[in-house]
Design an enzyme around this catalytic site. Structure first.
Site, PDB file in Angstrom:
ATOM      1  N   SER A  65      10.373  -1.740  -1.956  1.00 20.60           N
ATOM      2  CA  SER A  65      11.565  -0.912  -1.693  1.00 20.60           C
ATOM      3  C   SER A  65      12.827  -1.376  -2.412  1.00 20.60           C
ATOM      4  CB  SER A  65      11.834  -0.840  -0.182  1.00 20.60           C
ATOM      5  OG  SER A  65      10.940   0.044   0.436  1.00 20.60           O
ATOM      6  N   LYS A  68      14.181   0.969  -4.893  1.00 16.00           N
ATOM      7  CA  LYS A  68      14.999   2.123  -4.497  1.00 16.00           C
ATOM      8  C   LYS A  68      16.438   1.994  -5.010  1.00 16.00           C
ATOM      9  CE  LYS A  68      12.264   2.870  -0.293  1.00 16.00           C
ATOM     10  NZ  LYS A  68      12.193   2.685   1.167  1.00 16.00           N
ATOM     11  N   TYR A 193       6.351   6.940  -7.924  1.00 17.90           N
ATOM     12  CA  TYR A 193       6.901   6.160  -6.808  1.00 17.90           C
ATOM     13  C   TYR A 193       6.076   4.909  -6.534  1.00 17.90           C
ATOM     14  CZ  TYR A 193       8.830   5.101  -2.207  1.00 17.90           C
ATOM     15  OH  TYR A 193       9.423   4.477  -1.132  1.00 17.90           O
ATOM     16  N   TYR A 245      16.626  -1.745   6.106  1.00 16.97           N
ATOM     17  CA  TYR A 245      15.993  -0.783   7.001  1.00 16.97           C
ATOM     18  C   TYR A 245      16.857  -0.566   8.243  1.00 16.97           C
ATOM     19  CZ  TYR A 245      12.053  -1.904   3.925  1.00 16.97           C
ATOM     20  OH  TYR A 245      11.270  -2.124   2.824  1.00 16.97           O
ATOM     21  N   VAL A 263       8.723  -4.606   1.436  1.00 16.75           N
ATOM     22  CA  VAL A 263       7.671  -5.052   2.346  1.00 16.75           C
ATOM     23  C   VAL A 263       6.703  -6.059   1.717  1.00 16.75           C
ATOM     24  CG1 VAL A 263       7.769  -3.044   3.844  1.00 16.75           C
ATOM     25  CG2 VAL A 263       6.213  -3.036   1.865  1.00 16.75           C
TER      26      VAL A 263
END
Length: 309
Positions: A65, A68, A193, A245, A263
């Site tokens: 992540s 992102k 992705y 998160y 993660v």
């Protein structure tokens, strides 16, 4: 702000490595289930100075992540703020990063922010390219420039593993496609992705990317602009409000720096006008953040008083 030393990194890492026992690796991604919880590493990349590191600093991991932040920067550069925020909102959420709930109640079904999976999928969907290969190339081009390393690529095994088990992300993408937030082929989007999430690097390379954002988008060595300063500012703001998160508020109080986790167990942190810090430890807490990484950054914040607040 007092400077960080090699001794600091080694001391902090030694004192927090025991917390690996309090977490679990991300076994819902088959290729990540084999990670060893006891592996840990940290690197500090100052804007003006020599990179410092401790632990297994040559160990490579997938950034998951953390990608992102990079795709958000790329989409903002390619399309501008208005286009990006027409597809995704700017608000933090208390929902888990994989939640579909807000898409069902919002009108239109716009993801809350670019740091949750739905928002990241909407942003990745915007990356330029005639096909998924070109889109991945655009992402890698930016990553390699930020890390100053042309050898960086993605782990094909992890990407394949994530692609084959991305049932929930497919659901999010199809839900958004129904509402016009996502366009084109969902399978092609998932291909891009999962490959961006599977980009591999070391803590030293990741800390350098943090240093670019710490330097308002400029190269930490040459001071040449790599990302426009307003784009760097937007990315850092999302890191503060949404980067950890649905534990971002607690992290802001306990640590107080822009940060983004993945993660795989990686966390990148930004110390404005100072440098970038990257920590890796694959054992995760219930929110999906590295247990060792969180404790390390909390210890750093306590001892150095580096909170932006």
């Amino acid at each position: 702000m007092t400077e960080i030393s090699q001794k600091d990194l080694e001391y902090w890492l030694e004192h927090v490595r025991i917390y690996a026992n309090n977490g679990d690796v991300a076994d819902y991604i088959p290729a990540l289930a084999n990670q060893q919880p006891e592996i840990n590493a940290v690197a500090y990349y100052p804007i003006d100075g020599e990179v410092l590191y401790a632990g297994q600093s040559e160990y490579t991991f997938t950034i998951q992540s953390i990608s992102k932040v990079i795709t958000l920067a790329l989409a903002l550069v390619q399309h501008g703020e208005s286009a990006v925020f027409n597809r995704v909102d700017k608000e933090p959420t208390s929902d888990p990063f994989y939640s579909i709930g807000t898409l069902e109640v919002e009108e239109p079904a716009k993801p809350s922010n670019p740091m949750i999976n739905a928002g990241a999928l909407a942003v990745t969907n915007m990356i330029r390219g005639r096909d998924s290969e070109e889109m991945v190339h655009e992402i890698l081009k930016l990553v390699r420039m930020l890390a100053n390393d042309e050898s960086i690529t993605y782990d094909e095994e992890v990407a394949k593993s994530e692609f084959e088990t991305a049932f929930l992300n497919r659901s999010l993408a199809y839900f958004m496609k129904q509402n016009g937030i996502v366009t084109g082929s969902v399978e092609e989007l998932l291909d891009v992705y999962t490959k961006q999430c599977a980009i591999t690097m070391t803590v030293k390379q990741l800390a350098r990317i943090g240093a670019v954002f710490a330097n308002d988008g400029r190269d930490p060595e040459t001071n040449n602009p790599l990302v426009p300063s307003h784009v760097a500012r937007i990315c850092k703001t999302f890191m503060v409000t949404c980067g950890m998160y649905n534990a971002s508020g607690t992290f802001a109080i306990n640590v107080g720096i822009p940060a983004k986790s993945g993660v795989s167990g990686a966390i990148v942190g930004v110390l404005r006008n100072k440098g970038g810090i990257a920590v890796f430890g694959p054992a995760l807490d219930e929110k999906g953040n590295s247990v060792v990484g969180i404790h390390f950054l909390e210890k750093m914040a306590q001892e150095k008083h580096w909170s932006m607040f």
